[in-house]
Design a protein around this motif. Structure first.
Motif, PDB file in Angstrom:
ATOM      1  N   GLU A  56       6.504  -8.414  -4.372  1.00 43.93           N
ATOM      2  CA  GLU A  56       5.303  -9.093  -3.899  1.00 43.93           C
ATOM      3  C   GLU A  56       4.079  -8.254  -4.240  1.00 43.93           C
ATOM      4  OE1 GLU A  56       6.370 -11.237   0.185  1.00 43.93           O
ATOM      5  OE2 GLU A  56       7.069  -9.162   0.166  1.00 43.93           O
ATOM      6  N   TRP A  57       2.906  -8.774  -3.912  1.00 42.96           N
ATOM      7  CA  TRP A  57       1.688  -8.031  -4.257  1.00 42.96           C
ATOM      8  C   TRP A  57       1.564  -6.727  -3.490  1.00 42.96           C
ATOM      9  CZ3 TRP A  57      -3.806  -9.709  -2.399  1.00 42.96           C
ATOM     10  CH2 TRP A  57      -3.835  -9.862  -1.011  1.00 42.96           C
ATOM     11  N   TRP A  58       2.410  -6.521  -2.500  1.00 40.33           N
ATOM     12  CA  TRP A  58       2.402  -5.264  -1.738  1.00 40.33           C
ATOM     13  C   TRP A  58       2.917  -4.089  -2.582  1.00 40.33           C
ATOM     14  CZ3 TRP A  58      -0.359  -6.664   2.203  1.00 40.33           C
ATOM     15  CH2 TRP A  58      -0.163  -7.891   2.837  1.00 40.33           C
ATOM     16  N   GLY A  59       3.621  -4.359  -3.650  1.00 44.18           N
ATOM     17  CA  GLY A  59       4.197  -3.297  -4.474  1.00 44.18           C
ATOM     18  C   GLY A  59       5.684  -3.137  -4.218  1.00 44.18           C
ATOM     19  N   LEU A  60       6.298  -2.210  -4.952  1.00 39.04           N
ATOM     20  CA  LEU A  60       7.740  -1.988  -4.829  1.00 39.04           C
ATOM     21  C   LEU A  60       8.034  -1.288  -3.503  1.00 39.04           C
ATOM     22  CD1 LEU A  60      10.609  -1.995  -5.710  1.00 39.04           C
ATOM     23  CD2 LEU A  60      10.151  -0.096  -7.255  1.00 39.04           C
ATOM     24  N   MET A 105       5.649  -2.706 -10.984  1.00 34.65           N
ATOM     25  CA  MET A 105       4.603  -3.257 -11.843  1.00 34.65           C
ATOM     26  C   MET A 105       3.276  -2.513 -11.703  1.00 34.65           C
ATOM     27  SD  MET A 105       5.949  -5.698 -13.622  1.00 34.65           S
ATOM     28  CE  MET A 105       4.517  -6.562 -14.259  1.00 34.65           C
ATOM     29  N   TYR A 106       3.139  -1.663 -10.699  1.00 34.49           N
ATOM     30  CA  TYR A 106       1.861  -0.991 -10.457  1.00 34.49           C
ATOM     31  C   TYR A 106       1.804   0.442 -10.973  1.00 34.49           C
ATOM     32  CZ  TYR A 106       0.855  -4.873  -7.222  1.00 34.49           C
ATOM     33  OH  TYR A 106       0.622  -6.104  -6.654  1.00 34.49           O
ATOM     34  N   GLY A 107       2.952   1.068 -11.166  1.00 31.65           N
ATOM     35  CA  GLY A 107       2.991   2.452 -11.617  1.00 31.65           C
ATOM     36  C   GLY A 107       3.085   3.434 -10.476  1.00 31.65           C
ATOM     37  N   GLU A 108       3.885   4.484 -10.691  1.00 33.05           N
ATOM     38  CA  GLU A 108       4.082   5.556  -9.705  1.00 33.05           C
ATOM     39  C   GLU A 108       4.630   5.049  -8.378  1.00 33.05           C
ATOM     40  OE1 GLU A 108       3.976   8.568 -10.519  1.00 33.05           O
ATOM     41  OE2 GLU A 108       2.940   8.446 -12.445  1.00 33.05           O
ATOM     42  N   GLY A 109       5.215   3.863  -8.383  1.00 39.32           N
ATOM     43  CA  GLY A 109       5.824   3.317  -7.169  1.00 39.32           C
ATOM     44  C   GLY A 109       4.837   2.946  -6.086  1.00 39.32           C
ATOM     45  N   LYS A 110       3.603   2.670  -6.437  1.00 43.08           N
ATOM     46  CA  LYS A 110       2.578   2.382  -5.422  1.00 43.08           C
ATOM     47  C   LYS A 110       2.936   1.133  -4.624  1.00 43.08           C
ATOM     48  CE  LYS A 110      -1.105   2.277  -8.133  1.00 43.08           C
ATOM     49  NZ  LYS A 110      -0.726   2.833  -9.452  1.00 43.08           N
ATOM     50  N   ASN A 111       2.734   1.231  -3.306  1.00 41.19           N
ATOM     51  CA  ASN A 111       2.876   0.062  -2.434  1.00 41.19           C
ATOM     52  C   ASN A 111       2.015   0.245  -1.203  1.00 41.19           C
ATOM     53  OD1 ASN A 111       4.728   1.026  -0.027  1.00 41.19           O
ATOM     54  ND2 ASN A 111       5.668   1.842  -1.900  1.00 41.19           N
ATOM     55  N   THR A 112       1.794  -0.839  -0.467  1.00 43.96           N
ATOM     56  CA  THR A 112       0.876  -0.815   0.663  1.00 43.96           C
ATOM     57  C   THR A 112       1.208  -1.944   1.624  1.00 43.96           C
ATOM     58  OG1 THR A 112      -1.475  -0.890   1.286  1.00 43.96           O
ATOM     59  CG2 THR A 112      -0.786  -2.310  -0.526  1.00 43.96           C
ATOM     60  N   PRO A 142      -3.918  -5.719   2.589  1.00 48.04           N
ATOM     61  CA  PRO A 142      -4.239  -6.675   1.521  1.00 48.04           C
ATOM     62  C   PRO A 142      -5.332  -6.200   0.569  1.00 48.04           C
ATOM     63  CG  PRO A 142      -5.046  -7.471   3.649  1.00 48.04           C
ATOM     64  CD  PRO A 142      -4.148  -6.300   3.922  1.00 48.04           C
ATOM     65  N   ASN A 143      -6.282  -5.397   1.045  1.00 44.22           N
ATOM     66  CA  ASN A 143      -7.328  -4.910   0.139  1.00 44.22           C
ATOM     67  C   ASN A 143      -6.736  -4.008  -0.952  1.00 44.22           C
ATOM     68  OD1 ASN A 143      -9.258  -6.283   1.566  1.00 44.22           O
ATOM     69  ND2 ASN A 143     -10.015  -4.502   2.686  1.00 44.22           N
ATOM     70  N   ASP A 144      -5.831  -3.128  -0.527  1.00 46.98           N
ATOM     71  CA  ASP A 144      -5.167  -2.263  -1.504  1.00 46.98           C
ATOM     72  C   ASP A 144      -4.271  -3.078  -2.432  1.00 46.98           C
ATOM     73  OD1 ASP A 144      -6.322   0.035  -0.457  1.00 46.98           O
ATOM     74  OD2 ASP A 144      -4.687   0.358   0.968  1.00 46.98           O
ATOM     75  N   ALA A 145      -3.544  -4.045  -1.853  1.00 44.76           N
ATOM     76  CA  ALA A 145      -2.663  -4.884  -2.659  1.00 44.76           C
ATOM     77  C   ALA A 145      -3.459  -5.646  -3.719  1.00 44.76           C
ATOM     78  CB  ALA A 145      -1.897  -5.861  -1.769  1.00 44.76           C
ATOM     79  N   ALA A 146      -4.609  -6.162  -3.331  1.00 46.18           N
ATOM     80  CA  ALA A 146      -5.457  -6.896  -4.273  1.00 46.18           C
ATOM     81  C   ALA A 146      -5.919  -5.998  -5.414  1.00 46.18           C
ATOM     82  CB  ALA A 146      -6.654  -7.494  -3.541  1.00 46.18           C
ATOM     83  N   LYS A 147      -6.253  -4.755  -5.092  1.00 48.12           N
ATOM     84  CA  LYS A 147      -6.681  -3.808  -6.127  1.00 48.12           C
ATOM     85  C   LYS A 147      -5.526  -3.474  -7.076  1.00 48.12           C
ATOM     86  CE  LYS A 147     -10.245  -1.595  -3.263  1.00 48.12           C
ATOM     87  NZ  LYS A 147     -10.596  -0.357  -2.519  1.00 48.12           N
ATOM     88  N   PHE A 148      -4.349  -3.239  -6.509  1.00 45.82           N
ATOM     89  CA  PHE A 148      -3.184  -2.933  -7.337  1.00 45.82           C
ATOM     90  C   PHE A 148      -2.891  -4.096  -8.294  1.00 45.82           C
ATOM     91  CE2 PHE A 148      -1.224  -0.149  -3.739  1.00 45.82           C
ATOM     92  CZ  PHE A 148      -2.113   0.871  -4.043  1.00 45.82           C
ATOM     93  N   MET A 149      -2.890  -5.304  -7.734  1.00 46.33           N
ATOM     94  CA  MET A 149      -2.573  -6.482  -8.540  1.00 46.33           C
ATOM     95  C   MET A 149      -3.635  -6.706  -9.615  1.00 46.33           C
ATOM     96  SD  MET A 149      -1.764 -10.382  -7.266  1.00 46.33           S
ATOM     97  CE  MET A 149      -3.453 -10.689  -6.715  1.00 46.33           C
ATOM     98  N   SER A 150      -4.893  -6.566  -9.235  1.00 44.87           N
ATOM     99  CA  SER A 150      -5.992  -6.769 -10.184  1.00 44.87           C
ATOM    100  C   SER A 150      -5.925  -5.776 -11.334  1.00 44.87           C
ATOM    101  CB  SER A 150      -7.336  -6.644  -9.470  1.00 44.87           C
ATOM    102  OG  SER A 150      -8.405  -6.766 -10.370  1.00 44.87           O
ATOM    103  N   SER A 151      -5.501  -4.549 -11.035  1.00 51.32           N
ATOM    104  CA  SER A 151      -5.434  -3.519 -12.076  1.00 51.32           C
ATOM    105  C   SER A 151      -4.446  -3.890 -13.172  1.00 51.32           C
ATOM    106  CB  SER A 151      -5.055  -2.165 -11.461  1.00 51.32           C
ATOM    107  OG  SER A 151      -3.700  -2.163 -11.040  1.00 51.32           O
TER     108      SER A 151
END
Length: 261
Positions: A56-60, A83-90, A93-102
């Motif tokens: 999900e957009w939250w990351g792995l 999909m975000y790199g370095e295993g980023k997750n959160t 929603p603000n962080d998730a949106a930034k990860f997804m947008s990147s």
């Protein structure tokens, strides 16, 4: 006494055979290090179909890993991809949106990272490289749909409560994967128009697809943590046990058909 001892040995042997092999795996796409999670049960066979699990957009997070383990229990080798790199997750929603947008703002970056994961999965000794599928949730559902649209060589893709809209619709004859979309009828993020457009797109492309709408199911209906995430972040998310069960069964039916199991 002998019968009791024999039963204990058999039970112990069964338990040992059922132990899953789990590995955290690093791989690269371009200059970015991605951190996936690989899991399989070698008691299920030597050459298993492989399934990519896109988060999900939250990351792995633990949810994606949980789904990968469920797939391993069914006899697949599963890779929960990063999909975000370095295993980023959160959980925010603000962080998730930034990860997804990147990922989405850079042309072909999602495909590059998806294909890196696919290559890693296909190279595993437990995997039949000619039998690869992908499932995804939310952002991941949209991701696997887009991979199918772009003609990535997959046996099947399954989208669980994923967005249907796209800027790159499938072209006639381009889709190789069989497509299964599992949607919540009360999902505020998926409009009636987007469903109509999706089905028109699939028919125009000549794709093999199935769309299932689950009554009373909202966005995130497969995730038992959706109620907490929705309440904490004031988002229209909710778990639906019946839709979760039915959608997982529908996925298994598709895999049984495409993998001839």
């Amino acid at each position: 006494m002998k019968h009791c001892l024999l039963l204990c040995i058999l039970l112990f042997s069964t338990c040992v055979q059922a132990v899953l092999h789990e590995e955290n795996v690093d791989y690269k796409a371009g200059e970015t290090t991605l951190k996936g999670y690989l899991v399989w049960d070698d008691a299920k066979g030597d050459k298993q179909p492989g399934v990519l699990v896109v988060h999900e957009w939250w990351g792995l997070n633990d949810y994606a890993r949980h789904r990968a383990r469920m797939l391993a229990d069914l006899g697949f080798t599963a890779l929960a991809v990063d999909m975000y790199g370095e295993g980023k997750n959160t959980d925010h929603p603000n962080d998730a949106a930034k990860f997804m947008s990147s990922v989405l703002k850079q042309a072909d970056l999602a495909k590059l990272r998806f294909l890196a994961a696919k290559d890693l999965l296909a190279s595993q000794p437990s995997v039949d490289a000619g039998k690869i599928a992908a499932i995804g949730y939310c952002f991941g559902g949209a991701t696997v749909l887009n991979m199918a649209r772009m003609g990535v060589d997959l046996a099947a893709v399954v989208s669980f409560h994923g967005n249907l809209a796209t800027k790159t619709p499938a072209q006639p004859g381009q889709v190789k994967a069989q497509i299964l979309v599992l949607n919540g009828a009360n999902d505020n993020f998926v409009t009636a128009d987007s469903i109509t457009q999706f089905e028109h797109e699939m028919k125009q492309a000549g794709a093999k697809y199935q769309f299932i709408n689950y009554p009373n199911a909202m966005h995130g209906f497969t995730n038992s943590d959706a109620d907490r995430l929705g309440k904490t972040n004031n988002m229209p998310l909710a778990y639906n046990a019946e839709a979760d069960k039915q959608s997982w069964t529908a996925m298994q039916a598709l895999f049984k058909a495409v993998f001839k199991q």
